[in-house]
Write a protein that holds these residues in place. Structure first.
Motif, PDB file in Angstrom:
ATOM      1  N   TYR A  23       2.757   6.757  -4.988  1.00 29.80           N
ATOM      2  CA  TYR A  23       2.185   6.623  -6.329  1.00 29.80           C
ATOM      3  C   TYR A  23       2.198   5.174  -6.805  1.00 29.80           C
ATOM      4  N   ALA A  24       3.265   4.442  -6.515  1.00 28.19           N
ATOM      5  CA  ALA A  24       3.396   3.056  -6.975  1.00 28.19           C
ATOM      6  C   ALA A  24       3.939   2.182  -5.860  1.00 28.19           C
ATOM      7  N   LEU A  25       3.362   0.983  -5.725  1.00 30.13           N
ATOM      8  CA  LEU A  25       3.784   0.021  -4.702  1.00 30.13           C
ATOM      9  C   LEU A  25       3.974  -1.329  -5.371  1.00 30.13           C
ATOM     10  N   ILE A  26       5.191  -1.873  -5.282  1.00 33.53           N
ATOM     11  CA  ILE A  26       5.533  -3.134  -5.945  1.00 33.53           C
ATOM     12  C   ILE A  26       5.784  -4.203  -4.888  1.00 33.53           C
ATOM     13  N   LEU A  27       4.927  -5.214  -4.874  1.00 33.68           N
ATOM     14  CA  LEU A  27       5.042  -6.308  -3.908  1.00 33.68           C
ATOM     15  C   LEU A  27       5.071  -7.665  -4.608  1.00 33.68           C
ATOM     16  N   ASN A  28       5.480  -7.685  -5.857  1.00 30.15           N
ATOM     17  CA  ASN A  28       5.532  -8.934  -6.618  1.00 30.15           C
ATOM     18  C   ASN A  28       6.484  -9.947  -5.977  1.00 30.15           C
ATOM     19  N   ASN A  29       6.140 -11.211  -6.143  1.00 33.57           N
ATOM     20  CA  ASN A  29       7.027 -12.317  -5.761  1.00 33.57           C
ATOM     21  C   ASN A  29       7.429 -12.266  -4.291  1.00 33.57           C
ATOM     22  N   ASN A  30       6.418 -12.216  -3.430  1.00 30.79           N
ATOM     23  CA  ASN A  30       6.611 -12.394  -2.003  1.00 30.79           C
ATOM     24  C   ASN A  30       5.824 -13.641  -1.580  1.00 30.79           C
ATOM     25  N   LYS A  31       5.443 -13.719  -0.315  1.00 30.26           N
ATOM     26  CA  LYS A  31       4.642 -14.839   0.172  1.00 30.26           C
ATOM     27  C   LYS A  31       3.360 -14.334   0.831  1.00 30.26           C
ATOM     28  N   LEU A  32       2.804 -13.280   0.269  1.00 30.99           N
ATOM     29  CA  LEU A  32       1.653 -12.625   0.876  1.00 30.99           C
ATOM     30  C   LEU A  32       0.425 -13.528   0.908  1.00 30.99           C
ATOM     31  N   THR A  33      -0.167 -13.613   2.082  1.00 27.68           N
ATOM     32  CA  THR A  33      -1.434 -14.313   2.248  1.00 27.68           C
ATOM     33  C   THR A  33      -2.513 -13.404   2.823  1.00 27.68           C
ATOM     34  N   LYS A  34      -2.097 -12.241   3.349  1.00 27.90           N
ATOM     35  CA  LYS A  34      -3.053 -11.364   4.013  1.00 27.90           C
ATOM     36  C   LYS A  34      -2.630  -9.909   3.877  1.00 27.90           C
ATOM     37  N   PRO A  62      -7.390  -4.818   5.950  1.00 31.22           N
ATOM     38  CA  PRO A  62      -8.394  -3.991   5.259  1.00 31.22           C
ATOM     39  C   PRO A  62      -8.138  -2.490   5.345  1.00 31.22           C
ATOM     40  N   LYS A  63      -7.355  -2.036   6.347  1.00 30.80           N
ATOM     41  CA  LYS A  63      -7.119  -0.600   6.515  1.00 30.80           C
ATOM     42  C   LYS A  63      -5.727  -0.169   6.031  1.00 30.80           C
ATOM     43  N   THR A  64      -5.054  -1.055   5.318  1.00 35.98           N
ATOM     44  CA  THR A  64      -3.693  -0.753   4.880  1.00 35.98           C
ATOM     45  C   THR A  64      -3.623   0.502   4.013  1.00 35.98           C
ATOM     46  N   PHE A  65      -4.603   0.679   3.121  1.00 38.77           N
ATOM     47  CA  PHE A  65      -4.511   1.737   2.113  1.00 38.77           C
ATOM     48  C   PHE A  65      -5.358   2.963   2.445  1.00 38.77           C
ATOM     49  N   LEU A  66      -5.711   3.139   3.706  1.00 38.61           N
ATOM     50  CA  LEU A  66      -6.560   4.263   4.077  1.00 38.61           C
ATOM     51  C   LEU A  66      -5.893   5.617   3.844  1.00 38.61           C
ATOM     52  N   THR A  67      -4.578   5.691   4.028  1.00 32.88           N
ATOM     53  CA  THR A  67      -3.892   6.983   3.878  1.00 32.88           C
ATOM     54  C   THR A  67      -3.173   7.136   2.540  1.00 32.88           C
ATOM     55  N   THR A  68      -3.123   6.073   1.745  1.00 33.48           N
ATOM     56  CA  THR A  68      -2.437   6.147   0.448  1.00 33.48           C
ATOM     57  C   THR A  68      -3.449   6.535  -0.630  1.00 33.48           C
ATOM     58  N   LYS A  69      -3.954   7.727  -0.534  1.00 30.35           N
ATOM     59  CA  LYS A  69      -5.055   8.158  -1.404  1.00 30.35           C
ATOM     60  C   LYS A  69      -4.584   8.629  -2.775  1.00 30.35           C
ATOM     61  N   LYS A  70      -3.267   8.610  -3.010  1.00 30.27           N
ATOM     62  CA  LYS A  70      -2.734   8.962  -4.324  1.00 30.27           C
ATOM     63  C   LYS A  70      -2.135   7.754  -5.042  1.00 30.27           C
ATOM     64  N   LEU A  71      -2.311   6.571  -4.469  1.00 34.40           N
ATOM     65  CA  LEU A  71      -1.738   5.362  -5.065  1.00 34.40           C
ATOM     66  C   LEU A  71      -2.398   5.071  -6.405  1.00 34.40           C
ATOM     67  N   ARG A  72      -1.565   4.935  -7.435  1.00 35.93           N
ATOM     68  CA  ARG A  72      -2.084   4.704  -8.784  1.00 35.93           C
ATOM     69  C   ARG A  72      -1.758   3.302  -9.307  1.00 35.93           C
ATOM     70  N   ARG A  73      -0.624   2.753  -8.882  1.00 30.80           N
ATOM     71  CA  ARG A  73      -0.204   1.453  -9.403  1.00 30.80           C
ATOM     72  C   ARG A  73       0.133   0.512  -8.246  1.00 30.80           C
ATOM     73  N   LEU A  74      -0.549  -0.635  -8.245  1.00 31.14           N
ATOM     74  CA  LEU A  74      -0.367  -1.623  -7.186  1.00 31.14           C
ATOM     75  C   LEU A  74      -0.089  -2.975  -7.832  1.00 31.14           C
TER      76      LEU A  74
END
Length: 371
Positions: free
Chosen positions: A120-131, A134-146
């Motif tokens: 439902y919720a995925l928190i990735l704040n304050n990392n070093k993400l650059t990439k 494209p297929k990361t969220f194919l199965t997370t079809k109930k994700l509401r908050r990113l």
């Protein structure tokens, strides 16, 4: 039957005790020591072993696993502040929320969240993400908050879940919102994109076509005018701390339902007549810290306006009808806040009737102008 009961008792005896908060500091120190040993290989994520194969005697997980160093309870996995360089591989499949903020993750791979169909919720704040693959969220079809704020992403991730209701990508390096980025995301209600180097040309025509968004914030960017292609469903629009110099009559024409408008800390010198008439339901307007020389026209016609911030401008005069309509019944909601301090206006020359449609004298904020 006895064999099954014996196996169950053995499993219970070998279960690890619950770690109280007093052990967290020691555990973090142990993690740090283990990370130092793995400095030679930044991509090694051996701290988080893969899921153990299931026993043929138990075709289900008798005890749900939890990534090492994380805390798991009530289908919530907390893995923040652990110095992680990648996403743990053994997140329970029934997890509803994953907290990975304040780590050192640089990339989200294709299978990092595979199988988390209840997420439902995925928190990735304050990392070093650059990439983000494209297929990361194919199965997370109930994700509401990113939440992706405070990273180094140069673009909005592709193929976001259609179920997403809130996306926060504040303080990244996004320069462009491409067409069809949000296509089919009818549930997207909150979009936070502040502190990105985004200018008006970076918003491609059709980027928000068919999308229902209620709240958009693009503050601390490089906008020089009010974007015209945002969703017509907006209830709140915040464009503070940009480089907007003028407000044109057409700027708010498609935002008929707007209730809160933030244009503070810009360079606005002029608001064209009739501009505010396009947002008849607005209740709060922020125009503080600009370069206005007069009260914007059209305020008396805004029946529901309750809060107007005009402090720290260059306003020299307040007329008797600048805020209130001549017909009292036209005003549906009285002003609860009018701020005019830090303007070169002679407040002792203002007529009391200029504020006849405020709740009380405490609703008006005045002060001497000081250079």
């Amino acid at each position: 039957m006895k064999e099954y009961i014996l196996l169950l008792l053995l499993a219970l005896c070998s279960a690890k005790p619950f770690l109280s908060p007093s052990h967290i500091t020691l555990k973090n120190m142990m993690l740090k020591d283990m990370e130092d040993d793995n400095d030679d290989d930044d991509e090694d994520n051996s701290l988080f072993p893969t899921r153990e194969p299931r026993s043929p005697f138990f075709p289900f997980d008798l005890f749900p696993t939890c990534p090492f160093g994380c805390q798991c309870y009530s289908r919530v996995v907390h893995c923040s502040d652990l110095g992680l360089t990648s996403v743990p591989s053994n997140i329970p499949f029934d997890t509803r929320m994953v907290d990975l903020q304040n780590n050192k993750i640089r990339e989200i791979k294709e299978n990092d969240f595979k199988g988390l169909t209840s997420l439902y919720a995925l928190i990735l704040n304050n990392n070093k993400l650059t990439k983000i693959h494209p297929k990361t969220f194919l199965t997370t079809k109930k994700l509401r908050r990113l939440y992706l704020s405070h990273n180094q992403l140069s673009e909005i991730p592709l193929n976001l879940p259609k179920s997403l209701a809130e996306l926060r990508i504040h303080d990244n390096k996004v320069k462009k919102i491409q067409k069809d980025t949000f296509k089919g995301m009818n549930a997207l209600h909150v979009l936070e994109m502040s502190a990105n180097p985004l200018d008006n040309d970076g918003i491609e025509p059709g980027a928000f076509e068919g999308v229902t968004v209620f709240h958009i914030r693009i503050a601390e960017a490089k906008l020089t005018s009010v974007p015209k292609g945002l969703p017509s469903t907006l209830l709140e629009l915040h464009l503070d701390f940009n480089k907007i110099s003028t407000v044109e009559q057409e700027d708010f024409k498609r935002y008929k339902e707007l209730q809160r408008l933030g244009l503070g800390n810009n360079r606005i010198t002029d608001i064209e007549n009739g501009s505010l008439a396009n947002i008849p339901r607005v209740r709060e307007i922020h125009l503080e810290n600009n370069k206005l020389k007069k009260i914007p026209s059209g305020l008396p016609e805004l029946k529901y306006l309750q809060i107007i911030f005009l402090h720290s401008n260059s306003i020299t005069k307040v007329g008797v009808n600048d805020f209130c309509p001549t017909v009292p019944k036209m005003k549906k909601s009285l002003y609860s806040a009018i701020s005019l301090f830090n303007n070169p206006v002679k407040y002792w020359e203002m007529q009391p009737a200029a504020f006849r449609c405020v709740l009380s004298r405490m609703s008006v904020q005045l002060a001497n102008f000081r250079k």
